[in-house]
Motif scaffolding. Structure first.
Motif, PDB file in Angstrom:
ATOM      1  N   ALA A  19       0.810  -1.224   0.000  1.00  0.00           N
ATOM      2  CA  ALA A  19       0.000   0.000   0.000  1.00  0.00           C
ATOM      3  C   ALA A  19       0.841   1.271   0.000  1.00  0.00           C
ATOM      4  CB  ALA A  19      -0.956   0.002   1.188  1.00  0.00           C
ATOM      5  N   GLN A  20       1.914   1.292   0.759  1.00  0.00           N
ATOM      6  CA  GLN A  20       2.719   2.508   0.841  1.00  0.00           C
ATOM      7  C   GLN A  20       3.383   2.876  -0.484  1.00  0.00           C
ATOM      8  OE1 GLN A  20       6.100   2.199   3.426  1.00  0.00           O
ATOM      9  NE2 GLN A  20       6.527   0.099   2.785  1.00  0.00           N
ATOM     10  N   HIS A  21       3.441   1.947  -1.397  1.00  0.00           N
ATOM     11  CA  HIS A  21       4.069   2.203  -2.694  1.00  0.00           C
ATOM     12  C   HIS A  21       3.072   2.665  -3.755  1.00  0.00           C
ATOM     13  CE1 HIS A  21       7.699   0.391  -1.141  1.00  0.00           C
ATOM     14  NE2 HIS A  21       6.943  -0.590  -0.687  1.00  0.00           N
ATOM     15  N   MET A  22       1.808   2.798  -3.375  1.00  0.00           N
ATOM     16  CA  MET A  22       0.785   3.129  -4.358  1.00  0.00           C
ATOM     17  C   MET A  22       0.461   4.619  -4.428  1.00  0.00           C
ATOM     18  SD  MET A  22       0.034   0.395  -5.930  1.00  0.00           S
ATOM     19  CE  MET A  22       1.419  -0.681  -5.654  1.00  0.00           C
ATOM     20  N   TYR A  23       1.017   5.435  -3.526  1.00  0.00           N
ATOM     21  CA  TYR A  23       0.730   6.870  -3.576  1.00  0.00           C
ATOM     22  C   TYR A  23       1.941   7.667  -3.089  1.00  0.00           C
ATOM     23  CZ  TYR A  23      -0.238   6.603   1.453  1.00  0.00           C
ATOM     24  OH  TYR A  23      -0.124   6.413   2.796  1.00  0.00           O
ATOM     25  N   LEU A  24       2.053   8.883  -3.626  1.00  0.00           N
ATOM     26  CA  LEU A  24       3.234   9.702  -3.371  1.00  0.00           C
ATOM     27  C   LEU A  24       3.363  10.173  -1.922  1.00  0.00           C
ATOM     28  CD1 LEU A  24       3.260  11.890  -6.614  1.00  0.00           C
ATOM     29  CD2 LEU A  24       4.762   9.967  -6.041  1.00  0.00           C
TER      30      LEU A  24
END
Length: 138
Positions: A19-24
């Motif tokens: 999840a942490q890699h899906m938004y800036l």
């Protein structure tokens, strides 16, 4: 989903390592931590939304896993409007489902696949998830 992963493992309803890699802005949430994120949502007038989202995600996960583990024959799991959710990767739904389909807009699915390939070499996109790109007309 990233918020729930900030909790101590014994207090999480679920864990989404992607999840942490899906938004800036995920670095801000990591910096704030679980308590700081909850505080920020409260002062912005969104108290309760984090709990609602976490409970909803857990419920959907549980329902999918009930079907995956019921011993009955099934062929596919179709996730409509998949967005940046990584349910097909983080839940152990295969081999219960021969195929997992994610359906969403081309731009969303393309970015998600690119992000997953960048963060984890052993995430084999083609073997685990089939994407169906759609154009929603409103």
């Amino acid at each position: 989903r990233h918020y729930e992963s900030l909790h101590e493992p014994s207090k999480r309803l679920y864990h989404d390592p992607y999840a942490q890699h899906m938004y800036l802005g995920s670095f801000v949430q990591r910096w704030l931590g679980e308590g700081g994120t909850r505080w920020l949502y409260r002062v912005c007038g969104f108290e309760g939304i984090l709990d609602m989202l976490s409970i909803r995600t857990r419920w959907i996960d549980d329902e999918i896993m009930k079907v995956a583990n019921d011993g009955k024959e099934k062929q596919q799991l179709i996730i409509l409007g998949a967005g940046y959710d990584t349910r097909g990767f983080r839940l152990n739904v295969q081999p219960a489902f021969e195929c997992v389909w994610e359906v969403d807009q081309t731009e969303v699915q393309t970015k998600k696949i690119r992000n997953l390939r960048q963060i984890k070499d052993d995430v084999c996109i083609q073997e685990r998830i089939d994407s169906c790109f759609v154009r929603f007309i409103g």
